[in-house]
Design an enzyme around this catalytic site. Structure first.
Site, PDB file in Angstrom:
ATOM      1  N   PHE A 151       0.816  -1.227   0.000  1.00  0.00           N
ATOM      2  CA  PHE A 151       0.000   0.000   0.000  1.00  0.00           C
ATOM      3  C   PHE A 151       0.842   1.267   0.000  1.00  0.00           C
ATOM      4  CE2 PHE A 151       0.957  -0.040   4.532  1.00  0.00           C
ATOM      5  CZ  PHE A 151       1.043   1.307   4.827  1.00  0.00           C
ATOM      6  N   LYS A 175      -1.050  -7.139  -9.328  1.00  0.00           N
ATOM      7  CA  LYS A 175      -2.034  -7.181  -8.240  1.00  0.00           C
ATOM      8  C   LYS A 175      -1.628  -6.121  -7.207  1.00  0.00           C
ATOM      9  CE  LYS A 175      -3.058  -8.324  -4.548  1.00  0.00           C
ATOM     10  NZ  LYS A 175      -3.431  -7.329  -3.520  1.00  0.00           N
ATOM     11  N   GLU A 178      -4.966  -3.665  -2.097  1.00  0.00           N
ATOM     12  CA  GLU A 178      -6.415  -3.423  -2.084  1.00  0.00           C
ATOM     13  C   GLU A 178      -6.779  -2.207  -1.217  1.00  0.00           C
ATOM     14  OE1 GLU A 178      -4.592  -5.753  -0.802  1.00  0.00           O
ATOM     15  OE2 GLU A 178      -5.594  -6.956   0.735  1.00  0.00           O
ATOM     16  N   ARG A 179      -5.762  -1.666  -0.484  1.00  0.00           N
ATOM     17  CA  ARG A 179      -6.075  -0.534   0.396  1.00  0.00           C
ATOM     18  C   ARG A 179      -6.084   0.800  -0.342  1.00  0.00           C
ATOM     19  NH1 ARG A 179      -2.368  -1.824   5.547  1.00  0.00           N
ATOM     20  NH2 ARG A 179      -1.524  -3.589   4.409  1.00  0.00           N
ATOM     21  N   SER A 228       5.291  -7.008   3.310  1.00  0.00           N
ATOM     22  CA  SER A 228       5.841  -7.345   4.625  1.00  0.00           C
ATOM     23  C   SER A 228       6.592  -8.679   4.568  1.00  0.00           C
ATOM     24  CB  SER A 228       4.707  -7.413   5.647  1.00  0.00           C
ATOM     25  OG  SER A 228       3.777  -8.398   5.238  1.00  0.00           O
ATOM     26  N   CYS A 283       9.525   1.668   3.672  1.00  0.00           N
ATOM     27  CA  CYS A 283      10.440   0.579   4.050  1.00  0.00           C
ATOM     28  C   CYS A 283      11.856   1.099   4.231  1.00  0.00           C
ATOM     29  CB  CYS A 283      10.417  -0.525   3.017  1.00  0.00           C
ATOM     30  SG  CYS A 283      11.172  -0.023   1.483  1.00  0.00           S
ATOM     31  N   GLU A 385       8.990  -4.177  13.095  1.00  0.00           N
ATOM     32  CA  GLU A 385       8.699  -3.048  12.213  1.00  0.00           C
ATOM     33  C   GLU A 385       7.388  -2.411  12.660  1.00  0.00           C
ATOM     34  OE1 GLU A 385       7.546  -3.979   8.120  1.00  0.00           O
ATOM     35  OE2 GLU A 385       8.779  -2.297   7.444  1.00  0.00           O
TER      36      GLU A 385
HETATM   37  P1  NAD Z   1       1.489  -6.644   2.972  1.00  0.00           P
HETATM   38  O1  NAD Z   1       2.516  -7.712   3.045  1.00  0.00           O
HETATM   39  O2  NAD Z   1       0.361  -6.671   3.929  1.00  0.00           O
HETATM   40  O3  NAD Z   1       0.801  -6.658   1.503  1.00  0.00           O
HETATM   41  C1  NAD Z   1       1.573  -6.639   0.339  1.00  0.00           C
HETATM   42  C2  NAD Z   1       0.772  -7.339  -0.761  1.00  0.00           C
HETATM   43  O4  NAD Z   1       0.562  -8.706  -0.386  1.00  0.00           O
HETATM   44  C3  NAD Z   1      -0.587  -6.736  -1.018  1.00  0.00           C
HETATM   45  O5  NAD Z   1      -0.824  -6.685  -2.406  1.00  0.00           O
HETATM   46  C4  NAD Z   1      -1.527  -7.687  -0.316  1.00  0.00           C
HETATM   47  O6  NAD Z   1      -2.793  -7.763  -0.937  1.00  0.00           O
HETATM   48  C5  NAD Z   1      -0.817  -9.014  -0.424  1.00  0.00           C
HETATM   49  N1  NAD Z   1      -1.117  -9.905   0.698  1.00  0.00           N
HETATM   50  C6  NAD Z   1      -1.378  -9.543   1.984  1.00  0.00           C
HETATM   51  N2  NAD Z   1      -1.610 -10.625   2.740  1.00  0.00           N
HETATM   52  C7  NAD Z   1      -1.475 -11.703   1.927  1.00  0.00           C
HETATM   53  C8  NAD Z   1      -1.601 -13.119   2.140  1.00  0.00           C
HETATM   54  N3  NAD Z   1      -1.880 -13.636   3.335  1.00  0.00           N
HETATM   55  N4  NAD Z   1      -1.404 -13.925   1.089  1.00  0.00           N
HETATM   56  C9  NAD Z   1      -1.100 -13.423  -0.125  1.00  0.00           C
HETATM   57  N5  NAD Z   1      -0.996 -12.099  -0.381  1.00  0.00           N
HETATM   58  C10 NAD Z   1      -1.179 -11.252   0.629  1.00  0.00           C
HETATM   59  O7  NAD Z   1       2.267  -5.257   3.023  1.00  0.00           O
HETATM   60  P2  NAD Z   1       1.662  -3.788   3.132  1.00  0.00           P
HETATM   61  O8  NAD Z   1       1.118  -3.591   4.499  1.00  0.00           O
HETATM   62  O9  NAD Z   1       0.781  -3.506   1.973  1.00  0.00           O
HETATM   63  O10 NAD Z   1       2.982  -2.917   2.947  1.00  0.00           O
HETATM   64  C11 NAD Z   1       3.826  -2.583   4.007  1.00  0.00           C
HETATM   65  C12 NAD Z   1       4.980  -3.551   4.100  1.00  0.00           C
HETATM   66  O11 NAD Z   1       5.704  -3.549   2.870  1.00  0.00           O
HETATM   67  C13 NAD Z   1       5.996  -3.143   5.145  1.00  0.00           C
HETATM   68  O12 NAD Z   1       6.435  -4.295   5.813  1.00  0.00           O
HETATM   69  C14 NAD Z   1       7.127  -2.522   4.341  1.00  0.00           C
HETATM   70  O13 NAD Z   1       8.391  -2.586   4.954  1.00  0.00           O
HETATM   71  C15 NAD Z   1       7.087  -3.374   3.124  1.00  0.00           C
HETATM   72  N6  NAD Z   1       7.720  -2.698   1.994  1.00  0.00           N
HETATM   73  C16 NAD Z   1       8.932  -3.156   1.613  1.00  0.00           C
HETATM   74  C17 NAD Z   1       9.588  -2.534   0.573  1.00  0.00           C
HETATM   75  C18 NAD Z   1      10.923  -3.024   0.125  1.00  0.00           C
HETATM   76  O14 NAD Z   1      11.349  -2.616  -0.946  1.00  0.00           O
HETATM   77  N7  NAD Z   1      11.604  -3.878   0.862  1.00  0.00           N
HETATM   78  C19 NAD Z   1       8.996  -1.443  -0.075  1.00  0.00           C
HETATM   79  C20 NAD Z   1       7.747  -1.013   0.333  1.00  0.00           C
HETATM   80  C21 NAD Z   1       7.111  -1.658   1.384  1.00  0.00           C
END
Ligand code: NAD
Length: 501
Positions: A151, A175, A178-179, A228, A283, A385
C-alpha cells in the site's frame, strides 16, 4: 452492495467488473469509505493471465525500440497527469501531496530507465571462439510475469516492476494493494493511452485468492513481490515451489548511526524527514537512531524535540501539513499499540503523539510524531517493524557496538551513518550487513539506474528490484554457438571434449 464508486480490474485493455467480493477503500484523513474495490476471484485472475499469454508472442516480437517508445510516451503522460495521480494517492494513502509527487517522480524515473531497454538488452558476442565458430548470449523475455505490491507506494512500486518487464518483451499481471488501488489502475489506463497493446499489462485487484492464483498458475513464469516479510517469505516459498522465478522484498527496521563528530543540526533535519515523512510508512524510513555516546544522544534529542514541536499534522491535501494520517484504522490501532507497548516495556516516551488533534478530522487516522529514548534491543519496539511515526533512540558507546546491533537484527534493508570521519564511514560501508547504505544520506534509496534491495530477511531471492538487476530478472539468458565452415571442408568425428587446446 453499497452505491460507492467501484474500482475494478483492467484485463485485455478493458475495464472488468466481475466477481462478487469487494471491500471498502477509506480516505484516511476522514475515516470515510469513499469507494469499493473488487476482489478478484480465481477465474478473473485466470482471465487476466490468459490475456497476458495471448498478447505475449506479438509483443515479444515487437522491436525493442517500439516497445521502448511506449515508455517514452508514458513518461510524458504521467507528467501531464501528475496532479490527478497525486490526488488519488493522497485520497487513499493519506500522504501529503508533495510526498505523493516525490513518489510519482521516482516512479517516472523507472519508466524512463525502462525506455533504455534496447540498449540494456544488447547481448554479448564473441567471434571465432573456435574454427569458424561464433558464440553469443541474448536475453529473451520469459512470458507472463506478475507483480504484487504494497500500500505504501501505490504508484512507485508497481512502476519498479512492470515497465521494465514489458520493455524486455514480457507481458504482465499486476495485483496492487487493495487498500489504495486507484492510482495504480489509473497509471495502467495511461499505459494503454501511451500505446501499450491490450493484454500486455493487466491489473487485477484482490487479496490472497488473487495472489495464490498468480503463485500457482503454470503460465506465470516470474513473480515480483514487495510487502511485509511474513508474506514475502510465503510468496517466495510458494512461487519457487511452483517453478517460478521469484524476488520478494520484505520489511525493514533501519538504524541510523549518529557519531559524536556528526554535523548534528543537519543530521537532525535529515532524521526528521526520514522518520516522519509519509508518517513513517516507508520501508526505507528511519525508526531507530543509534547514538554513539551520551553527548550525541542528548544533542540529537534536543534537536528532534525542537523540530517535532513545530511539525504540523493534518490532511495530506493541505499544503501546510508535514505529515498526514496512517493508512487505515487497523494500522492506526497497530501503531498505537506499539507506542503503548514501548511505554510498558520501560522506554522513555519523550514526545507523545497519541493525543494529536486535527480539527475537523476527528475520525481520521492521525497519530502525532512520537520519540522514545532508552530503547533497548530486547524490546518489541526495537525488534519489530512499526511502520508509523515512532522514532526510538538507542544509546551505545562505540561505533562497533552500534554496528553489532545492526548486524544482529533480522532485517537488513537500509541504514546510514552521520559522521565527518571518512575512515569511520568507510569502515561502516565496507562491513555493515545491510543492502542499502547511506553516509550522511538518511534514505539511501538507489536511483532508477541502480538496483534496490535489502539483505537478510528484507529480501528473498537473488536479484534486486529495478535498475540493471530488473533486466536480468525479467529475461532468460540464451547462449548460441554457431558454426559456418567453409564450403568443402570435411572433418572426421572427434571424441574428446571440444576445447581450445
Ligand atoms: P502486505 O505484506 O500486507 O501486503 C503486500 C501485498 O501482499 C498486497 O498486495 C496484499 O494484498 C498481499 N497480501 C497480503 N496478505 C497476503 C496473504 N496472506 N497472502 C497473499 N498475499 C497477501 O504489506 P503492506 O502492508 O501492503 O505494505 C507494508 C509492508 O511492505 C511493510 O512491511 C514494508 O516494509 C514493506 N515494503 C517493503 C519494501 C521493500 O522494498 N523492501 C517497499 C515497500 C514496502
Amino acid at each position: 452492495m453499497s452505491s460507492l464508486p467501484l474500482v475494478g480490474h483492467l484485463i485485455g485493455g478493458a475495464s472488468v467488473r466481475t466477481g462478487s467480493r469487494s471491500q471498502e477503500v477509506f480516505n484516511p484523513a476522514t475515516g470515510v469509505a469513499e469507494k469499493r474495490v473488487l476482489l478478484a476471484d480465481k477465474s478473473t485472475v485466470e482471465q487476466a493471465i490468459a490475456n497476458a499469454q495471448q498478447a505475449f508472442p506479438a509483443w515479444r516480437n515487437t522491436p525493442p525500440l517500439k516497445r521502448a517508445r511506449v515508455m517514452g510516451n508514458l513518461k510524458v503522460l504521467l507528467e501531464q497527469h501528475a496532479d490527478e495521480l497525486c490526488a488519488l494517492i493522497t485520497a487513499e494513502h493519506g500522504k501529503v501531496l508533495s510526498d505523493a509527487l516525490g513518489e510519482l517522480q521516482r516512479g517516472i524515473e523507472n519508466v524512463e530507465y525502462a525506455s533504455y531497454a534496447p540498449e540494456l538488452l544488447k547481448g554479448e558476442h564473441s567471434k571465432n571462439v573456435g574454427p569458424a565458430i561464433d558464440s553469443w548470449s541474448e536475453f529473451q523475455a520469459l512470458g507472463v510475469t506478475a507483480g504484487i505490491t504494497p500500500f505504501n507506494f501505490p504508484a512507485m512500486v508497481p512502476l519498479w516492476m512492470w515497465p521494465m518487464a514489458v520493455a524486455c518483451g514480457n507481458t504482465f499481471v499486476l495485483k496492487p494493494s487493495e487498500r489504495d488501488p486507484s492510482s495504480t489502475l489509473r497509471i495502467a489506463e495511461l499505459a494503454l493511452q501511451a500505446g501499450l497493446p491490450p493484454g500486455v499489462l493487466n491489473v487485477v485487484n484482490g487479496d490472497k485468492e488473487a495472489v495464490d492464483t498468480l503463485l500457482t498458475d503454470p503460465r506465470v513464469k516470474a513473480v515480483s513481490f514487495v510487502g511485509s516479510t511474513p508474506i514475502a517469505e510465503y510468496i517466495y516459498a510458494t512461487g519457487c515451489a511452483h517453478g517460478k522465478r521469484v524476488q520478494a522484498l520484505g520489511g525493514a527496521k533501519n538504524h541510523a548511526i549518529v557519531m559524536p563528530d556528526a554535523d548534528i543540526d543537519n543530521a537532525v533535519s535529515a532524521l526528521m524527514g526520514a522518520a516522519f515523512g509519509s508518517c513513517g510508512e516507508r520501508c526505507m524510513a528511519i525508526p531507530l537512531v543509534v547514538a554513539v555516546g551520551d553527548a550525541a544522544a542528548e544533542a540529537v534529542i534536543a534537536g528532534l524535540r525542537e523540530q517535532m514541536s513545530k511539525m504540523k499534522v493534518g490532511p495530506g491535501t493541505e499544503a501546510s501539513s508535514d505529515m498526514g494520517p496512517l493508512v487505515t484504522k487497523a494500522h492506526f490501532d497497530k501503531v498505537l499499540g506499539y507506542v503503548n507497548q514501548g511505554v510498558a516495556e520501560g522506554a522513555s516516551l519523550l514526545v507523545d503523539g497519541r493525543q494529536v488533534q486535527v480539527p475537523g478530522h476527528d475520525a481520521g487516522y492521525f497519530l502525532g510524531p512520537c520519540l522514545f529514548d532508552q530503547v533497548k534491543p530486547g524490546m518489541k519496539i526495537y525488534q519489530e517493524e512499526i511502520f508509523g511515526p515512532v522514532l526510538g533512540i538507542v544509546r551505545v558507546k562505540t561505533l562497533q557496538e552500534g554496528m553489532d546491533l545492526i548486524d544482529a537484527h533480522e532485517y537488513g534493508n537500509g541504514t546510514c551513518i552521520f559522521t565527518r570521519d571518512g575512515e569511520a564511514a568507510r569502515y561502516f560501508t565496507d562491513n555493515i550487513q545491510v543492502g542499502m547504505v547511506g553516509v550522511n544520506v538518511p534514505l539511501p534509496v538507489p536511483v532508477a539506474y541502480h538496483s534496490f534491495g535489502g539483505w537478510k530477511r528484507s529480501l528473498f531471492g537473488d536479484l534486486h528490484a529495478y535498475g540493471p538487476d530488473a533486466v536480468r530478472f525479467y529475461t532468460k539468458r540464451k547462449t548460441i554457438t554457431q558454426r559456418w565452415p567453409s564450403a568443402g571442408v570435411r572433418e572426421g568425428a572427434v571424441f574428446s571434449f571440444p576445447s581450445s587446446r
